[in-house]
Design a protein around this motif. Sequence first.
Motif, short mmCIF file in Angstrom:
data_model
loop_
_atom_site.label_atom_id
_atom_site.label_comp_id
_atom_site.label_asym_id
_atom_site.label_seq_id
_atom_site.Cartn_x
_atom_site.Cartn_y
_atom_site.Cartn_z
N THR A 256 0.81 -1.22 0.00
CA THR A 256 0.00 0.00 0.00
C THR A 256 0.85 1.27 0.00
O THR A 256 0.29 2.37 -0.03
N SER A 257 2.16 1.15 0.04
CA SER A 257 3.02 2.33 -0.04
C SER A 257 3.35 2.69 -1.49
O SER A 257 4.05 3.67 -1.72
N HIS A 258 2.85 1.93 -2.45
CA HIS A 258 3.08 2.20 -3.86
C HIS A 258 1.82 2.73 -4.51
O HIS A 258 0.72 2.20 -4.29
N MET A 259 1.98 3.76 -5.34
CA MET A 259 0.84 4.37 -6.02
C MET A 259 0.18 3.41 -7.00
O MET A 259 -1.01 3.54 -7.30
N ALA B 18 1.38 7.93 0.96
CA ALA B 18 2.29 8.86 1.65
C ALA B 18 2.34 8.57 3.14
O ALA B 18 3.42 8.61 3.76
N ASN B 19 1.20 8.29 3.73
CA ASN B 19 1.18 7.99 5.17
C ASN B 19 1.89 6.68 5.48
O ASN B 19 2.54 6.56 6.53
N MET B 20 1.77 5.69 4.60
CA MET B 20 2.45 4.43 4.84
C MET B 20 3.96 4.57 4.64
O MET B 20 4.76 3.95 5.35
N ILE B 21 4.38 5.38 3.66
CA ILE B 21 5.81 5.57 3.42
C ILE B 21 6.46 6.37 4.54
O ILE B 21 7.57 6.06 4.97
N ALA B 22 5.75 7.39 5.04
CA ALA B 22 6.36 8.32 6.00
C ALA B 22 6.84 7.61 7.26
O ALA B 22 7.99 7.79 7.69
N GLU C 99 2.59 3.43 13.94
CA GLU C 99 2.33 2.90 12.61
C GLU C 99 1.13 1.95 12.61
O GLU C 99 0.38 1.90 11.63
N SER C 100 0.95 1.22 13.70
CA SER C 100 -0.23 0.35 13.80
C SER C 100 -1.50 1.17 13.81
O SER C 100 -2.50 0.81 13.18
N ALA C 101 -1.48 2.29 14.53
CA ALA C 101 -2.64 3.18 14.55
C ALA C 101 -2.87 3.81 13.18
O ALA C 101 -4.02 3.92 12.72
#
Length: 223
Positions: free
Chosen positions: A95-98, A162-166, A200-202
């Motif tokens: 899910t970190s990939h567009m 973006a939120n998963m990558i950050a 990250e879990s949240a």
Amino acid sequence: MMANLFSSFDPSSNWNLSLNWLSTFIGICIIPSMFWIIPSRLNFLWIKIISTLHKEFKTLIGGNIKGSTLIFVSLFSLILFNNFLGLFPYIFTSTSHMILTLTLALPLWLTFMLYGWINNTIHMFAHLVPQGTPPVLMPFMVCIETISNMIRPGTLAVRLSANMIAGHLLMTLLGNTGSMLSTYMISMLIIVQLLLLLLESAVAIIQSYVFAVLSTLYSSEVN
């Protein structure tokens, strides 16, 4: 040490095969079969979560649903599962990939738009001009509403990726400094990493919920 800062987000393996979609569905293979056969506490918990989501999505959609919430509950489950799967070591966060997030967002948005413009054309035109808009501002409001409508799938996809990558990137940056720290600082680093893992879990739960809720709201506008 990594050759590239972003190499942890590279889905390719040593055989130059893209494992993006494989990592998305590989977790299904490791789910215990007893979870599906005999109702357990985890099963009851998951049913409770699904029932709660169904009631909330039903309220957001309104009107005649007849199973309309099923796709949004399934979407929430898929994103949540893959977000948590990416928190485990050596598992790629798809899910970190567009390419994945756009694949989820774009067909949904396009389906809503086609259904709305074909079946409720007047209603869709009315959405372009908010109620109470002065006649002078109507052309500008049509342009603004059209642009905001067109970028919806992009904002859904970018927000999730973006939120998963950050968070993953921050944990990677902190983890790479471990070899240069003292024993005391390493213990502090481990505590910080555990707190970031909890955060990250949240984020994994919140972002999957936001994606599903916004998709539900977009669908409710075309009815």
